[in-house]
Write an enzyme that holds these catalytic residues in place. Structure first.
Site, short mmCIF file in Angstrom:
data_model
loop_
_atom_site.label_atom_id
_atom_site.label_comp_id
_atom_site.label_asym_id
_atom_site.label_seq_id
_atom_site.Cartn_x
_atom_site.Cartn_y
_atom_site.Cartn_z
N GLU A 71 0.88 -1.18 0.00
CA GLU A 71 0.00 0.00 0.00
C GLU A 71 0.92 1.23 0.00
O GLU A 71 1.67 1.44 0.96
CB GLU A 71 -0.87 -0.03 1.27
CG GLU A 71 -1.95 1.02 1.33
CD GLU A 71 -2.81 0.89 2.59
OE1 GLU A 71 -2.26 0.58 3.68
OE2 GLU A 71 -4.02 1.11 2.49
N ASN A 105 -5.94 -0.64 6.96
CA ASN A 105 -6.26 -0.77 8.38
C ASN A 105 -7.55 -0.07 8.78
O ASN A 105 -8.15 -0.41 9.79
CB ASN A 105 -5.07 -0.28 9.22
CG ASN A 105 -3.95 -1.29 9.17
OD1 ASN A 105 -4.22 -2.49 9.07
ND2 ASN A 105 -2.71 -0.85 9.20
N1 CAA Z 1 8.61 -16.78 4.55
C1 CAA Z 1 8.52 -17.55 3.45
N2 CAA Z 1 7.43 -18.32 3.17
C2 CAA Z 1 6.42 -18.30 4.05
C3 CAA Z 1 6.44 -17.51 5.22
C4 CAA Z 1 7.60 -16.72 5.46
N3 CAA Z 1 7.73 -15.93 6.53
N4 CAA Z 1 5.27 -17.70 5.89
C5 CAA Z 1 4.53 -18.55 5.15
N5 CAA Z 1 5.23 -18.92 4.05
C6 CAA Z 1 4.77 -19.79 2.97
C7 CAA Z 1 4.76 -21.25 3.36
O1 CAA Z 1 5.97 -21.89 3.08
C8 CAA Z 1 3.62 -21.80 2.51
O2 CAA Z 1 4.04 -22.11 1.19
P1 CAA Z 1 3.26 -23.23 0.31
O3 CAA Z 1 1.81 -22.86 0.33
O4 CAA Z 1 3.89 -23.13 -1.05
O5 CAA Z 1 3.56 -24.48 1.05
C9 CAA Z 1 2.68 -20.64 2.38
O6 CAA Z 1 3.42 -19.45 2.67
C10 CAA Z 1 1.55 -20.78 3.35
O7 CAA Z 1 2.08 -20.93 4.67
P2 CAA Z 1 1.63 -22.04 5.74
O8 CAA Z 1 1.38 -23.35 5.06
O9 CAA Z 1 2.58 -22.00 6.88
O10 CAA Z 1 0.32 -21.55 6.36
P3 CAA Z 1 -0.98 -20.99 5.72
O11 CAA Z 1 -1.35 -21.68 4.45
O12 CAA Z 1 -1.92 -20.98 6.84
O13 CAA Z 1 -0.60 -19.49 5.34
C11 CAA Z 1 -0.42 -17.21 5.87
C12 CAA Z 1 -0.06 -18.63 6.28
C13 CAA Z 1 0.30 -16.84 4.60
C14 CAA Z 1 0.03 -16.31 7.02
C15 CAA Z 1 -1.98 -17.16 5.65
O14 CAA Z 1 -2.64 -17.69 6.76
C16 CAA Z 1 -2.48 -15.76 5.42
O15 CAA Z 1 -2.40 -15.23 4.32
N6 CAA Z 1 -3.02 -15.12 6.49
C17 CAA Z 1 -3.47 -13.75 6.44
C18 CAA Z 1 -2.29 -12.83 6.63
C19 CAA Z 1 -2.69 -11.38 6.58
O16 CAA Z 1 -3.83 -11.00 6.47
N7 CAA Z 1 -1.66 -10.52 6.69
C20 CAA Z 1 -1.86 -9.10 6.73
C21 CAA Z 1 -1.86 -8.63 8.15
S1 CAA Z 1 -2.11 -6.89 8.26
C22 CAA Z 1 -0.55 -6.24 8.15
O17 CAA Z 1 0.45 -6.92 8.10
C23 CAA Z 1 -0.43 -4.76 8.06
C24 CAA Z 1 -0.76 -3.94 9.21
O18 CAA Z 1 -0.49 -2.73 9.14
C25 CAA Z 1 -1.40 -4.41 10.43
#
Ligand code: CAA
Length: 302
Positions: free
Chosen positions: A161, A199
């Site tokens: 963003e 947000n």
């Molecule tokens: N580095 C590299 N790869 C990562 C990683 C990291 N830190 N974290 C996750 N991954 C990868 C995993 O290896 C996995 O890859 P594959 O699908 O190819 O196997 C993939 O991402 C998914 O991870 P997981 O299998 O561990 O778990 P998941 O499928 O539950 O996904 C998640 C985890 C990506 C966090 C997912 O749950 C998600 O998208 N959640 C929502 C996150 C979100 O909304 N974030 C925004 C928050 S708001 C913010 O940040 C801003 C603010 O100002 C508050």
């Protein structure tokens, strides 16, 4: 995105990230992953050490899932220099600050950065709620200041963003848009306003989930399951609040409440209580759920 004015895109070759917490380390990783030489600055040597370990783990995770070639971790790590000193040796093209959500702290980083960097250097903030216009007002050359707001986990989430402050120049916006694209991200440009877009919309939902829990409408697992299965969200709102950090959630809600002046943004008392108790989510080992090594350990959250 259509730009009507070619205001001169700068190519970023050497960059600085200040703050080696969760967001700063992710930002350093994606910048270095795109071939940029990165200086990662943090006053805490322990934090820098932890950042290097986390980045290494994340890079290997990308290799394991086939998203990066085997040799990439060493190459990317070789492009990240860690230092506690914000001095003239830092990457000169762009500074991204990702320090604590506190205006004086962020202002101090920009002022110190501006004093050692060329006046063409872009100053970007990863703030999730602090006004870019206010931050820009504190440094010489406010036209080169913008928001570059990444999402957690940075290596995975595609949005950046980009926040245009009152005096941000078109050239600055174009440079950050081009950079975000080079990182393989999808930039979206928005105007400076409390909570920006992300947000302003996300936090009221998380806050409401906390009220629902506090009022006993349902338990934490049920609330998260409703939103995961019924709305197809990748994680439930309480799990997401734990990922973001409950202190960060509270801070954003306080900014929305204060600056927009509407009670619909009033932070849930349960959130205040948890933050006061040091239950900050994943980073502190416990929030709505308990965590061991960043993973839920009470069998209730992913
Ligand atoms: N580095 C590299 N790869 C990562 C990683 C990291 N830190 N974290 C996750 N991954 C990868 C995993 O290896 C996995 O890859 P594959 O699908 O190819 O196997 C993939 O991402 C998914 O991870 P997981 O299998 O561990 O778990 P998941 O499928 O539950 O996904 C998640 C985890 C990506 C966090 C997912 O749950 C998600 O998208 N959640 C929502 C996150 C979100 O909304 N974030 C925004 C928050 S708001 C913010 O940040 C801003 C603010 O100002 C508050």
């Amino acid at each position: 995105m259509i730009m009507t004015e070619d205001a001169g895109v700068q190519v970023v070759r050497r960059a600085t990230v200040v703050g080696a917490g969760t967001m700063g380390r992710g930002i350093a990783q994606v910048l270095a992953g795109a071939g940029i030489e990165v200086t990662l600055v943090d006053v805490s040597e322990a934090q820098l050490q932890q950042a290097q370990e986390d980045i290494t783990q994340s890079l290997h995770r990308l290799v394991r899932r086939g998203a990066a070639p085997a040799g990439q971790p060493a190459e990317v790590l070789g492009r990240i220099r860690c230092t506690p000193h914000l001095d003239a040796s830092i990457g000169p093209d762009l500074l991204v600050e990702a320090v604590v959500e506190d205006l004086p702290a962020k202002r101090a980083v920009f002022q110190q950065g501006a004093s050692v960097l060329p006046e063409t250097a872009i100053l970007a903030s990863n703030t999730s709620s602090i006004s870019i216009t206010t931050l820009a007002g504190a440094v010489p050359g406010p036209q080169r200041v913008a928001g570059m707001h990444f999402f957690n986990p940075v290596p995975v989430m595609s949005l950046v963003e980009i926040v245009r402050g009152e005096r941000t120049s078109p050239g600055t916006v174009q440079t950050i848009v081009a950079l975000a694209q080079r990182l393989g991200k999808s930039p979206v440009v928005v105007n400076d306003y409390p909570g920006f877009v992300s947000n302003r919309i996300l936090l009221p939902m998380l806050n409401e989930a906390m009220f629902v829990l506090m009022e006993g409408v349902a338990g934490k697992e049920a609330i998260d399951e409703v939103m995961r299965l019924g709305m197809n969200h990748p994680m439930g709102p309480l799990q997401l609040a734990d990922l973001i950090g409950l202190d960060v959630c509270l801070h954003i809600l306080e900014v929305l409440h204060r600056d927009l002046g509407e009670d619909k943004y009033r932070p849930c008392p349960l959130l205040r209580r948890m933050v006061a108790a040091g239950l900050l989510g994943r980073k502190s080992g416990a929030g709505f759920y308990a965590y061991a090594g960043g993973r839920a350990s009470d069998g209730t959250a992913p």
